[in-house]
Design a protein around this motif. Structure first.
Motif, short mmCIF file in Angstrom:
data_model
loop_
_atom_site.label_atom_id
_atom_site.label_comp_id
_atom_site.label_asym_id
_atom_site.label_seq_id
_atom_site.Cartn_x
_atom_site.Cartn_y
_atom_site.Cartn_z
N VAL A 26 -19.39 44.59 -23.14
CA VAL A 26 -19.56 43.42 -24.45
C VAL A 26 -18.81 44.15 -25.59
O VAL A 26 -19.37 45.00 -26.24
CB VAL A 26 -20.16 42.13 -24.84
N ALA A 27 -17.13 44.07 -25.62
CA ALA A 27 -17.08 45.02 -27.08
C ALA A 27 -16.79 44.71 -28.97
O ALA A 27 -17.54 42.95 -28.39
CB ALA A 27 -15.39 45.35 -26.59
N ARG A 28 -17.35 45.24 -29.41
CA ARG A 28 -17.54 44.78 -30.56
C ARG A 28 -16.36 43.18 -31.00
O ARG A 28 -15.06 43.32 -30.14
CB ARG A 28 -17.47 45.52 -32.02
N GLY A 29 -16.47 42.55 -31.41
CA GLY A 29 -15.71 41.09 -31.83
C GLY A 29 -15.60 39.92 -30.65
O GLY A 29 -14.24 38.96 -30.66
N GLU A 30 -15.73 40.54 -29.15
CA GLU A 30 -14.96 39.67 -27.91
C GLU A 30 -16.07 38.81 -27.31
O GLU A 30 -17.31 38.78 -27.90
CB GLU A 30 -15.29 41.13 -26.92
N VAL A 31 -15.82 37.98 -26.67
CA VAL A 31 -16.87 36.99 -26.72
C VAL A 31 -16.83 37.24 -24.52
O VAL A 31 -15.96 36.59 -24.44
CB VAL A 31 -16.21 35.14 -27.14
N LEU A 32 -18.01 36.86 -24.40
CA LEU A 32 -17.93 37.51 -22.74
C LEU A 32 -19.08 35.93 -22.33
O LEU A 32 -19.79 36.30 -22.79
CB LEU A 32 -18.80 38.51 -22.85
N GLY A 33 -18.09 35.75 -20.93
CA GLY A 33 -18.65 34.75 -20.62
C GLY A 33 -19.25 34.98 -19.75
O GLY A 33 -18.82 35.66 -18.43
N LEU A 34 -20.40 34.82 -18.70
CA LEU A 34 -21.57 35.32 -18.46
C LEU A 34 -21.63 33.96 -16.75
O LEU A 34 -21.94 33.06 -17.69
CB LEU A 34 -22.86 35.79 -18.60
N LEU A 35 -21.22 33.86 -15.55
CA LEU A 35 -20.95 32.95 -14.85
C LEU A 35 -21.64 33.71 -13.76
O LEU A 35 -22.18 34.08 -13.71
CB LEU A 35 -19.86 31.91 -14.77
N GLY A 36 -22.43 31.75 -13.23
CA GLY A 36 -22.78 32.48 -11.50
C GLY A 36 -23.91 31.31 -11.08
O GLY A 36 -24.32 30.65 -12.49
N PRO A 37 -24.13 31.21 -10.08
CA PRO A 37 -25.04 30.00 -9.32
C PRO A 37 -26.68 29.98 -10.08
O PRO A 37 -26.50 31.22 -11.05
CB PRO A 37 -24.70 30.60 -7.87
#
Ligand SMILES: Nc1ncnc2c1ncn2[C@@H]1O[C@H](COP(=O)(O)OP(=O)(O)OP(=O)(O)O)[C@@H](O)[C@H]1O
Ligand SMILES: [Mg+2]
Lengths: 297, 284
Positions: A26-37
C-alpha cells in the motif's frame, strides 16, 4: 515510500493453510481494498502485517521498518475484526490509554473531536461495558483514528454499523484519503470499496486471485443500446466502436471510449437505425469479483 | 513509562471489577470471625483455668498462623483469578488486539500487569495482615515476633503464585489458569505438611516430598518462613517430642534462609521470563 510492503506471506494453522504466499503493498496516501470470500485469509494477512500473528514465511515492512520492531506500529491505527475494549473503562479513558500507548501528543480537544466524529460525543464518560455492539465498533474506529495515524487498517469497519454509520465511515475514509493517510480496508460491502478504494487486492483461499486499480480490474466502459432496423452497415459501424454482443434488439458494446458515444449515435441515426435507448454502464466490482472467484473454482 | 501505565491499568481493573469488593467482604468476614474467636477463647473457654502467659502465646501463635493462612488463601485466590483472565481473557475477547497493535512490546505489557498484580496482592496482605495483628493484640495481648519479615514473605508468596498464574494465562484459558495455579498452591501446601511430618519422624524420603515441592513451587516454603516470623519464638518449645515439630501445619520450625530467598527470587524471574517468551510467540 510504502505504508506497508509485504512479500511472500505464508501462514498455516495446524494442517490448514490460511495464507499461501501473499505479496502486496500500500503506497502512502493510497486506499487499498482487500476483498475475498469468508476464510480467504484477509484477517490473517492483516494480523501478520501488524505483527499480531507470526508468519511462517515472508517479510513485512511497515512504514519503512521491519514489523518486528514495535516502533513500526507507532503511526498505525487499527480496527480489528473482533473489536473489544476494556469494559471497565469509559470511552474517553480508552482513547486516553491508546494515545499514551501510541506515544502521541494529542490535545484533549482533538480527542473529543475524534469521539464526536464517530458519533460518541455524548457517551464519552460512559463505561464501554454498557455500549451496544455498533457503539463499540464506533469506539474502535475512534481508537484507530485518534493518534494521528499515517496508515489506518480497518478490518470490516462497518460490520456492526447502521446505514448512517456506514455512510459516516465512507465520509471518514474519503477525508483520510484527502489528507493523504494510507488506508487498508477489508470489507464485504463492495459498494463501499468501489467508492473509496484506489486499488483492490482479491484474496481467495490464501492466495492473491487478482489485484489492480479499479479501472484495470473492471476494464473500460460498456454501452447498452436498444436498436431497431439495424442494417449490416450499422452493425459494422457498431463494431468499429468496440466488440459487440447482440441479444435480440439489445446490443452491448464493451471496452469503448466514452467520448465516441455521441458520434456513434449520430452515425447510427444517419444509417437509418431507430435508437430506443442508449445506456452507458460499467462492469460492477461485484460482478467482476464473482467472475474472478467463479473462474478460480 | 508504559510499564507503569499497565501496572496502573491493572490496579484500576481490579478496583472496578468487583474483585476488590469481593476480597474486602471475604477479608472482613475472616477478620470478624477471628476477632470473635480470639475473644471467646480468652474470656470463655479458659476462664475456669487461667492460662499461663506461655500457653496463651502458644495458642495465639497457632491461631494467628491459621488466620494468616486464611488471608493468604484469599490473596492467592484473588490474585490468581485476576492473573488468569488478564492475558488469556484479553486474548480470547480480542481486547489484546487493539492494545498490542500499539508500538509496545508484549513483555512490557506483561511486566506492567505483573507489577500491578504484585502491588495489589502485596497491598492486600499488608493491610489485612496488620488488621489481624491489631485484633490479636487487642484480644490476647500477643504481637508477632517479626511482623515485617512475616508480611513481606507472605506478600512474596502471593507474588510467586500470581507469577505462576500469569504463565498459565499465556498458555491456557482464563478460568483454567486460575484453577490450575490455585490447585498447585494447595498441593504444595499439603506436600509441605507431609514433608514436615516426615522430618518429624526422621523419614528422609517422606521429608523429601516437602523439600522438593518447596523448590518446585516456592509458595509453601515462603509460607512456612512467614509463619515462623509470626509465631512466638518459644512456641515450639511447648511441644515435647521432635515428632510433632515439623508436622504441625500451623507452626513452623524453619526460618527463611538467604539461599531459599534467592531461589524464590530466581524462580519468579524465570517464570515471568518464560511467560514473556510464550506470549511473544503467541498468535493473537
Ligand atoms: N486462530 C486460528 N486458528 C486456526 N485457524 C485459523 C485461525 N485464524 C484463522 N484460521 C483459519 O485461517 C483461514 C483464514 O481465516 P481469516 O480469518 O484470515 O479469514 P478472512 O478472510 O478474514 O474471513 P472473513 O471474511 O470470514 O473474516 C480460515 O480457514 C480459518 O479457519
Ligand atoms: Mg476476517
Amino acid at each position: 515510500m510504502n505504508a506497508v510492503w509485504a512479500s511472500g506471506l505464508r501462514k498455516r494453522y495446524r494442517k490448514r493453510t490460511a495464507v499461501d504466499g501473499v505479496s502486496f503493498s500500500v503506497a502512502r496516501g493510497e486506499v487499498l481494498g482487500l476483498l475475498g470470500p469468508n476464510g480467504a485469509g484477509k484477517t490473517t494477512v492483516i494480523k501478520m502485517m501488524l505483527g499480531l500473528v507470526r508468519p511462517d514465511a515472508g517479510e513485512v515492512m511497515l512504514l519503512g521498518r521491519p514489523v518486528g520492531d514495535p516502533q513500526a506500529r507507532a503511526r498505525v491505527g487499527y480496527l480489528p475484526e473482533l473489536f473489544r475494549y476494556q469494559p471497565w473503562l469509559s470511552a474517553k479513558e480508552v482513547l486516553d490509554l491508546h494515545v499514551r500507548l501510541a506515544g502521541a501528543d494529542v490535545p484533549e480537544g482533538e480527542r473529543r473531536d475524534t469521539l464526536a466524529l464517530v458519533g460518541l460525543a455524548d457517551r464519552a464518560r460512559d463505561r464501554v461495558g454498557g455500549f451496544s455492539k455498533g457503539m463499540q465498533q464506533r469506539l474502535g474506529l475512534a481508537v484507530a483514528l485518534v493518534a494521528r495515524p499515517e496508515f489506518v487498517v480497518l478490518d470490516e469497519p462497518t460490520s456492526a454499523l447502521d446505514p448512517v454509520g456506514r455512510a459516516d465511515v465512507r465520509d471518514i475514509l474519503l477525508s483520510l484519503k484527502e489528507r493523504g493517510v494510507a488506508v487498508l480496508l477489508n470489507s464485504h460491502l463492495i459498494g463501499e470499496v468501489e467508492r473509496v478504494c484506489d486499488r483492490v487486492v482479491i484474496l481467495d483461499r490464501g492466495r492473491v486471485a487478482a489485484s489492480g486499480t479499479l479501472a484495470e480490474l473492471l476494464g473500460g466502459r460498456e454501452l447498452r443500446l436498444r436498436l431497431e432496423k439495424v442494417t449490416s452497415e450499422a452493425e459494422e459501424r457498431l463494431r468499429r466502436a468496440g466488440p459487440v454482443h447482440r441479444d435480440g434488439d439489445l446490443f452491448t458494446v464493451v471496452d469503448l471510449d466514452v467520448d465516441v458515444i455521441p458520434d456513434l449515435v449520430a452515425d447510427l441515426v444517419a444509417l437509418g437505425v431507430r435508437v430506443h435507448s442508449v445506456e452507458p454502464g460499467r462492469v460492477s466490482l461485484e460482478d467482476r469479483l464473482l467472475d474472478i472467484l467463479g473462474s478460480e473454482r | 513509562m508504559i510499564v507503569l501505565t499497565f501496572a496502573a491499568l491493572t490496579l484500576r481493573e481490579a478496583a472496578r471489577r468487583k474483585v476488590l469488593r469481593a476480597l474486602a467482604v471475604l477479608t472482613v468476614v475472616l477478620l470478624a470471625l477471628s476477632a470473635w474467636g480470639f475473644h471467646t477463647l480468652v474470656t470463655k473457654e479458659f476462664d475456669g483455668a487461667q492460662l499461663t502467659s506461655g500457653e496463651l502465646r502458644l495458642i495465639a501463635s497457632q491461631l494467628l498462623n491459621l488466620v494468616m493462612f486464611g488471608l493468604s488463601l484469599i490473596a492467592a485466590l484473588g490474585t490468581a483469578f485476576l492473573a488468569g483472565p488478564t492475558v488469556a481473557g484479553e486474548v480470547e475477547s480480542g481486547t489484546a488486539l487493539a492494545i498490542l497493535a500499539r508500538p509496545i512490546r508484549r513483555s512490557t505489557v506483561l511486566t506492567g500487569k505483573w507489577l500491578g498484580l504484585v502491588a495489589f496482592g502485596g497491598g492486600f496482605i499488608v493491610l489485612a495482615g496488620l488488621a489481624q495483628f491489631v485484633i490479636v493484640y487487642a484480644t490476647t495481648g500477643y504481637w508477632p515476633s517479626d511482623p515485617v519479615t512475616g508480611l513481606a514473605l507472605l506478600a512474596f508468596q502471593t507474588a510467586v503464585l500470581l507469577t505462576l498464574g500469569l504463565l498459565f494465562s499465556t498458555l491456557i484459558s482464563p478460568m483454567a489458569s486460575g484453577v490450575v495455579a490455585v490447585g498447585l498452591f494447595g498441593a504444595t501446601w499439603i506436600a509441605g505438611v507431609v514433608g514436615g511430618v516426615g522430618r518429624g519422624l526422621g523419614n528422609d524420603s517422606v521429608a523429601a516430598v516437602g523439600t522438593v515441592s518447596q523448590i518446585l513451587l516456592p509458595t509453601d516454603g515462603l509460607w512456612r518462613s512467614a509463619m515462623y516470623a509470626f509465631q512466638d519464638p518459644a512456641a515450639l518449645l511447648g511441644f515435647g517430642g521432635p515428632a510433632v515439630k515439623g508436622g504441625f501445619p500451623f507452626l513452623s520450625d524453619t526460618p527463611i534462609t538467604w539461599a531459599y530467598l534467592a531461589w524464590a527470587v530466581a524462580w519468579t524471574a524465570l517464570v515471568l521470563g518464560l511467560a514473556a517468551l510464550v506470549l511473544r510467540r503467541r498468535d493473537l
